[in-house]
Design a protein around this motif. Structure first.
Motif, mmCIF file in Angstrom:
data_model
loop_
_atom_site.group_PDB
_atom_site.id
_atom_site.type_symbol
_atom_site.label_atom_id
_atom_site.label_comp_id
_atom_site.label_asym_id
_atom_site.label_seq_id
_atom_site.Cartn_x
_atom_site.Cartn_y
_atom_site.Cartn_z
ATOM 1 N N ARG A 130 0.842 -1.205 0.000
ATOM 2 C CA ARG A 130 0.000 0.000 0.000
ATOM 3 C C ARG A 130 0.873 1.249 0.000
ATOM 4 N NH1 ARG A 130 -0.389 -1.711 5.266
ATOM 5 N NH2 ARG A 130 0.409 -0.207 6.781
ATOM 6 N N ARG A 131 0.255 2.346 -0.461
ATOM 7 C CA ARG A 131 0.971 3.621 -0.421
ATOM 8 C C ARG A 131 0.889 4.154 0.997
ATOM 9 N NH1 ARG A 131 -0.460 8.800 -1.147
ATOM 10 N NH2 ARG A 131 -2.577 8.217 -1.743
ATOM 11 N N LEU A 132 1.996 4.736 1.486
ATOM 12 C CA LEU A 132 2.034 5.228 2.861
ATOM 13 C C LEU A 132 1.809 6.732 2.914
ATOM 14 C CD1 LEU A 132 5.166 3.218 4.095
ATOM 15 C CD2 LEU A 132 2.765 2.769 4.669
ATOM 16 N N ASN A 133 2.384 7.436 1.973
ATOM 17 C CA ASN A 133 2.262 8.902 1.941
ATOM 18 C C ASN A 133 2.667 9.385 0.551
ATOM 19 O OD1 ASN A 133 5.161 9.102 1.914
ATOM 20 N ND2 ASN A 133 5.138 8.673 4.107
ATOM 21 N N MET A 134 2.901 10.686 0.423
ATOM 22 C CA MET A 134 3.163 11.272 -0.905
ATOM 23 C C MET A 134 4.339 10.624 -1.648
ATOM 24 S SD MET A 134 1.146 13.987 -1.436
ATOM 25 C CE MET A 134 1.931 15.428 -2.132
ATOM 26 N N ARG A 135 5.348 10.208 -0.895
ATOM 27 C CA ARG A 135 6.553 9.712 -1.567
ATOM 28 C C ARG A 135 6.918 8.276 -1.236
ATOM 29 N NH1 ARG A 135 9.783 13.354 -4.201
ATOM 30 N NH2 ARG A 135 9.091 15.493 -3.926
ATOM 31 N N GLU A 136 6.123 7.644 -0.376
ATOM 32 C CA GLU A 136 6.542 6.313 0.082
ATOM 33 C C GLU A 136 5.441 5.280 -0.079
ATOM 34 O OE1 GLU A 136 9.690 7.471 3.590
ATOM 35 O OE2 GLU A 136 7.586 7.254 4.120
ATOM 36 N N GLN A 137 5.881 4.061 -0.366
ATOM 37 C CA GLN A 137 4.946 2.939 -0.380
ATOM 38 C C GLN A 137 5.556 1.750 0.358
ATOM 39 O OE1 GLN A 137 5.430 1.176 -4.777
ATOM 40 N NE2 GLN A 137 4.384 3.146 -4.828
ATOM 41 N N LEU A 138 4.651 0.956 0.941
ATOM 42 C CA LEU A 138 5.074 -0.254 1.636
ATOM 43 C C LEU A 138 5.082 -1.386 0.621
ATOM 44 C CD1 LEU A 138 5.638 -1.375 4.527
ATOM 45 C CD2 LEU A 138 3.214 -2.016 4.593
ATOM 46 N N VAL A 139 6.198 -2.112 0.558
ATOM 47 C CA VAL A 139 6.296 -3.216 -0.406
ATOM 48 C C VAL A 139 6.824 -4.461 0.289
ATOM 49 C CG1 VAL A 139 6.699 -1.629 -2.350
ATOM 50 C CG2 VAL A 139 8.672 -2.632 -1.170
ATOM 51 N N ARG A 140 6.617 -5.606 -0.355
ATOM 52 C CA ARG A 140 7.186 -6.848 0.173
ATOM 53 C C ARG A 140 8.657 -6.907 -0.176
ATOM 54 N NH1 ARG A 140 3.437 -12.075 -0.164
ATOM 55 N NH2 ARG A 140 5.214 -12.756 1.061
ATOM 56 N N SER A 141 9.431 -7.289 0.792
ATOM 57 C CA SER A 141 10.854 -7.449 0.545
ATOM 58 C C SER A 141 11.046 -8.689 -0.326
ATOM 59 C CB SER A 141 11.535 -7.620 1.900
ATOM 60 O OG SER A 141 12.829 -8.058 1.729
ATOM 61 N N CYS A 142 11.825 -8.584 -1.381
ATOM 62 C CA CYS A 142 12.051 -9.770 -2.214
ATOM 63 C C CYS A 142 13.477 -9.744 -2.756
ATOM 64 C CB CYS A 142 11.020 -9.841 -3.341
ATOM 65 S SG CYS A 142 10.978 -8.402 -4.397
ATOM 66 N N GLU A 143 13.870 -10.871 -3.287
ATOM 67 C CA GLU A 143 15.218 -10.985 -3.859
ATOM 68 C C GLU A 143 15.087 -10.631 -5.340
ATOM 69 O OE1 GLU A 143 17.081 -14.825 -2.702
ATOM 70 O OE2 GLU A 143 17.378 -14.998 -4.872
ATOM 71 N N ILE A 144 15.733 -9.550 -5.741
ATOM 72 C CA ILE A 144 15.562 -9.092 -7.130
ATOM 73 C C ILE A 144 16.419 -9.942 -8.074
ATOM 74 C CG2 ILE A 144 15.989 -7.156 -8.720
ATOM 75 C CD1 ILE A 144 13.625 -6.494 -7.056
ATOM 76 N N ILE A 145 15.808 -10.452 -9.108
ATOM 77 C CA ILE A 145 16.560 -11.158 -10.161
ATOM 78 C C ILE A 145 17.315 -10.075 -10.948
ATOM 79 C CG2 ILE A 145 16.293 -12.520 -12.276
ATOM 80 C CD1 ILE A 145 13.895 -13.886 -10.949
ATOM 81 N N PRO A 146 18.620 -10.261 -11.198
ATOM 82 C CA PRO A 146 19.401 -9.144 -11.761
ATOM 83 C C PRO A 146 19.178 -8.928 -13.259
ATOM 84 C CG PRO A 146 20.809 -11.043 -11.495
ATOM 85 C CD PRO A 146 19.460 -11.442 -10.942
#
Ligand code: UDP
Length: 253
Positions: A72-88
Motif C-alpha cells: 500500500r501507499r504510505l504517503n506522498m513519496r513512500e509505499q510499503l512493499v514486500r521485501s524480495c530478492e531481485i533477479i538481476p
C-alpha cells in the motif's frame, strides 16, 4: 524518533527497512537520470507522481491476479512493499520499435512490431546493462528455465494490462521495463513484479498527436517532464483535475 535503516539507494528511489519483517519502504526521489547517469537533474514533484502512478498500476495488476511486491501507499513519496530478492535482469517488453531496438536493428521509431518482443538485460551499471540471452541467464544461474517461462508469462500479462489501461486514456504503450523479485514461503518460491512501473520505465505516446509522455522528454530535451507525467496521471484519474481545490481546501489522502 530513531532514523530508519536505509537498505539501498538507487538513482530514483531509496529502500528503507519496513515496519514489519518481510516489508520495505520504497521512497521515490525527484532525481532523474538518463544514459547511465550521464545526464542528471532534479525534477520537482516527479517522485510524488511516480509513487502515485506506480501505486495505480501495481494495484491494477494485483486486482487481476498478477502478483506484485506492492502492499500500500504510505504517503506522498513512500509505499510499503514486500521485501524480495531481485533477479538481476531488466525485462523489456516492446510493442512498437523505439529506442535501442531501433538503433540496433535499424527499424524506424514508431514501426509496430509483428508481436510483443521480450528482451533481457543484465543489471550492471558498470557494464551498462548489456543485453543477454536466455542461454546466458540459465548458464550463469540468474534464473532457471522454469523461472524464465514464468517471467515471460508475467511480462506478457503486464503488457496486456498496461496496454489496455493506457489505450483507454488515448495513450499507446510502446515499450516498458519491469523487474522481477522472488519471495520464499518455506521451501516454496514465487515470482512477483517488483520495483516500479511509471513513465520513467515505459514509453508512452499520445495516440492522437504522437506526443511523448515519458522519460524520453528528459532524455531528448523535449519539454517539461513533470507536465508530461502529470498529463498521464490526470488522464488516469490519479491526480485531481487542474482546477480542483480552487473552491477551498480539500483533503489530500
Ligand atoms: N528502460 C528502463 N531502464 C533502463 C533501460 C530501459 O526503464 O535502464 C526502459 C525504457 O524507459 C524503455 C524500455 O525500457 O521504456 C526500453 O528501453 P531501450 O532498450 O529502448 O533503451 P533506451 O533507449 O531507453 O536506452
Amino acid at each position: 524518533m530513531a532514523r530508519r535503516r536505509m537498505i539501498y539507494e538507487g538513482k530514483a528511489k531509496i529502500l528503507y527497512e519496513g515496519p514489519e519483517p518481510g516489508t520495505l519502504v520504497q521512497y521515490f526521489k525527484d532525481d532523474t537520470s538518463a544514459g547511465d547517469g550521464a545526464k542528471k537533474d532534479v525534477i520537482e514533484g516527479k517522485g510524488v507522481l511516480n509513487n502515485r502512478l506506480s501505486e495505480y498500476f501495481m494495484n491494477g495488476l494485483n486486482s487481476i491476479g498478477v502478483p506484485t511486491h506492492f502492499i500500500r501507499r504510505l504517503n506522498m513519496r513512500e509505499q510499503l512493499v514486500r521485501s524480495c530478492e531481485i533477479i538481476p535482469l531488466e525485462v523489456v517488453v516492446r510493442n512498437v520499435a523505439a529506442g535501442s531496438i531501433s538503433k540496433r536493428l535499424g527499424i524506424d521509431e514508431g514501426t509496430p512490431l509483428p508481436r510483443p518482443i521480450i528482451e533481457f538485460y543484465y543489471k550492471d551499471d558498470a557494464l551498462h546493462d548489456p543485453m543477454v540471452s536466455e542461454e546466458h541467464i540459465t548458464a550463469f544461474g540468474w534464473a532457471s528455465q522454469q523461472d524464465l517461462d514464468d517471467i515471460v508469462a508475467l511480462a506478457l500479462r503486464v503488457n496486456d494490462f498496461m496496454s489496455g489501461t493506457m489505450l483507454a486514456v488515448g495513450i499507446k504503450l510502446v515499450d516498458f521495463k519491469i523487474e522481477i523479485g522472488r519471495i520464499y514461503d518455506g521451501d516454496y518460491m514465487r515470482l512477483l513484479v517488483a520495483d516500479e512501473i511509471s513513465p520513467d520505465s515505459c514509453r508512452l505516446w499520445d495516440i492522437a498527436t504522437g506526443q511523448k509522455l515519458d522519460k524520453d522528454v528528459f532524455r531528448r530535451d523535449l519539454g517539461s517532464l513533470s507536465d508530461a507525467y502529470s498529463e498521464v496521471a490526470r488522464r488516469l484519474g490519479v491526480l485531481p483535475p487542474a482546477n480542483a481545490g480552487k473552491t477551498g481546501p480539500k483533503l489530500v489522502h
